[in-house]
Design a protein around this motif. Structure first.
Motif, mmCIF file in Angstrom:
data_model
loop_
_atom_site.group_PDB
_atom_site.id
_atom_site.type_symbol
_atom_site.label_atom_id
_atom_site.label_comp_id
_atom_site.label_asym_id
_atom_site.label_seq_id
_atom_site.Cartn_x
_atom_site.Cartn_y
_atom_site.Cartn_z
ATOM 1 N N SER A 148 -3.512 10.191 10.932
ATOM 2 C CA SER A 148 -3.785 10.769 12.119
ATOM 3 C C SER A 148 -1.332 11.697 10.763
ATOM 4 N N SER A 149 -0.600 12.410 12.284
ATOM 5 C CA SER A 149 0.646 12.621 11.431
ATOM 6 C C SER A 149 1.431 11.604 10.776
ATOM 7 N N MET A 150 2.150 11.819 10.277
ATOM 8 C CA MET A 150 3.155 10.759 9.691
ATOM 9 C C MET A 150 4.569 11.173 9.074
ATOM 10 N N VAL A 151 5.423 9.788 9.368
ATOM 11 C CA VAL A 151 6.172 9.818 8.706
ATOM 12 C C VAL A 151 6.653 9.335 7.697
ATOM 13 N N VAL A 152 6.834 9.925 6.020
ATOM 14 C CA VAL A 152 7.094 8.496 5.239
ATOM 15 C C VAL A 152 8.405 9.037 3.933
ATOM 16 N N MET A 153 7.692 7.820 3.211
ATOM 17 C CA MET A 153 9.635 8.546 2.693
ATOM 18 C C MET A 153 9.672 8.805 1.315
ATOM 19 N N GLU A 154 10.407 9.717 0.410
ATOM 20 C CA GLU A 154 10.375 10.288 -0.668
ATOM 21 C C GLU A 154 9.763 9.104 -1.644
ATOM 22 N N GLY A 155 8.775 9.042 -2.828
ATOM 23 C CA GLY A 155 8.028 8.145 -3.760
ATOM 24 C C GLY A 155 7.558 7.464 -3.268
ATOM 25 N N GLN A 156 6.572 7.433 -1.873
ATOM 26 C CA GLN A 156 5.845 6.667 -1.326
ATOM 27 C C GLN A 156 4.442 7.301 -1.838
ATOM 28 N N GLN A 157 3.174 6.608 -1.475
ATOM 29 C CA GLN A 157 2.204 6.552 -1.938
ATOM 30 C C GLN A 157 1.553 7.017 -0.805
ATOM 31 N N VAL A 158 1.263 8.087 -0.644
ATOM 32 C CA VAL A 158 0.301 8.429 0.488
ATOM 33 C C VAL A 158 -0.970 8.617 0.593
ATOM 34 N N THR A 159 -2.424 8.583 1.360
ATOM 35 C CA THR A 159 -3.501 8.469 1.384
ATOM 36 C C THR A 159 -3.461 9.185 2.784
ATOM 37 N N LEU A 160 -4.588 10.227 2.371
ATOM 38 C CA LEU A 160 -5.398 11.004 3.559
ATOM 39 C C LEU A 160 -6.629 10.644 3.451
ATOM 40 N N LYS A 161 -6.945 10.394 4.867
ATOM 41 C CA LYS A 161 -8.105 9.990 4.869
ATOM 42 C C LYS A 161 -9.100 10.199 6.197
ATOM 43 N N CYS A 162 -9.588 11.289 5.832
ATOM 44 C CA CYS A 162 -10.867 11.858 6.970
ATOM 45 C C CYS A 162 -12.249 12.101 6.627
ATOM 46 N N TYR A 163 -13.064 11.248 7.783
ATOM 47 C CA TYR A 163 -14.837 11.160 8.033
ATOM 48 C C TYR A 163 -14.542 11.888 9.464
ATOM 49 N N ALA A 164 -16.257 12.325 9.192
ATOM 50 C CA ALA A 164 -16.898 12.555 9.592
ATOM 51 C C ALA A 164 -18.371 13.044 9.466
ATOM 52 N N ARG A 165 -19.040 12.868 10.669
ATOM 53 C CA ARG A 165 -20.612 12.602 10.488
ATOM 54 C C ARG A 165 -21.095 14.195 11.247
ATOM 55 N N GLY A 166 -22.595 14.188 11.431
ATOM 56 C CA GLY A 166 -23.248 15.043 11.228
ATOM 57 C C GLY A 166 -24.580 15.541 10.525
#
Length: 289
Positions: A148-166
């Motif tokens: 979901s939406s997030m606030v992070v600090m510059e230089g931080q590692q960010v992982t975006l995850k998306c899961y779906a079924r169908g």
């Protein structure tokens, strides 16, 4: 007579007296079972099971949900439904020495996906079984455990995850929207997990997860990423001049998140609004000096 006791979704079968003599009769067999089926959401499925020499044996339809990994639950025994669902019906047709039990599901939904078993109960540990797999074809649905939406600090590692079924299994990819910010990262990433090793301020903006399986329209979920970074100050004009008794405007451009507090200093003295200075967040107006 057999006794069937139901505990929630689970059913206990108690063997009737005729089991003592069942093996003196011709043992029943399943002569036909419907093929595996793929149906669209909202459609109708019919699963038929034909039993020869049924005599007084119980013929059941049960369902196994592969996703939930729970024990099979009883749908019907003979021509009696064991579930309260108006979409389901059971039909019994007699043909010579055979009986066909047809389970029908109307207005199919994703929850109907699973393994349906036709079973003849010979004894407590003697069950003849055949099964039909029902797959429900429908548009993808993105899981709530996706990022979901997030606030992070510059230089931080960010992982975006998306899961779906169908069904068919959806193809998942990420798309980045410009939002007026230069694209420091790629605008499209194929796959459900996008890792940004060290996020930069120019990576902030909207990211959209898209899941598509060729059935209906792709499903989308948009998230916003805000990046906290230290203020960056730029001065358009470093050398200024003014006429005697005239006003002079001094400006600076500040980029930061969150928005910073701004002060003006002259000769190590913090300035404030008075007859000589008028302060606007990124402007200083010097009047009549």
């Amino acid at each position: 007579m057999a006794r069937i006791t139901t505990f929630g979704q689970y059913t206990e079968f108690r063997r009737p007296d005729y089991y003592k003599h069942s093996y003196s009769q011709m043992k029943p067999i399943i002569t036909h079972i419907s093929q595996n089926q793929i149906k669209d959401i909202g459609g109708t499925a019919e699963m038929a099971c034909t039993v020869s020499n049924p005599s007084n044996y119980y013929v059941l339809w049960t369902k196994l949900d592969l996703k939930k990994s729970i024990e099979p639950f009883l749908i019907s025994f003979k021509n009696t439904l064991n579930v309260k669902d108006s979409r389901l019906s059971i039909r019994q047709d007699s043909m010579m020495n055979e009986i066909r039990y047809t389970l029908q599901i109307n207005d199919i939904q994703e929850v109907d996906t699973g393994i349906y078993r036709c079973q003849i109960v010979i004894g407590l540990h003697d069950i003849i079984s055949a099964e039909v797999e029902l797959k429900v074809r429908g548009p993808p649905m993105i899981h709530d455990n996706s990022t979901s939406s997030m606030v992070v600090m510059e230089g931080q590692q960010v992982t975006l995850k998306c899961y779906a079924r169908g069904y068919p299994s959806p193809r998942i990819y990420w798309k980045r929207e410009n939002n007026g910010i230069s694209l420091a990262s790629p605008s499209i990433f194929m796959g459900n997990i996008w890792k940004i090793p060290a996020i930069r301020k120019d990576d902030r903006g909207s990211y959209t997860c898209i899941a598509a399986n060729g059935f209906g329209k792709p499903t989308r979920r948009r998230i916003a990423i805000q990046v906290e970074f230290a203020p960056i100050i730029t001065v358009p004009k470093r050398n200024l001049g003014k006429s005697l008794h005239g006003n002079m405007d001094i400006s600076c451009n500040i980029e930061a998140y969150p928005s910073p507090a701004i002060i003006w200093i002259n000769n190590n003295v913090q300035l404030s609004n008075n007859q000589h200075y008028r302060l606007v967040p990124t402007y200083l107006i010097v009047e009549g000096l």
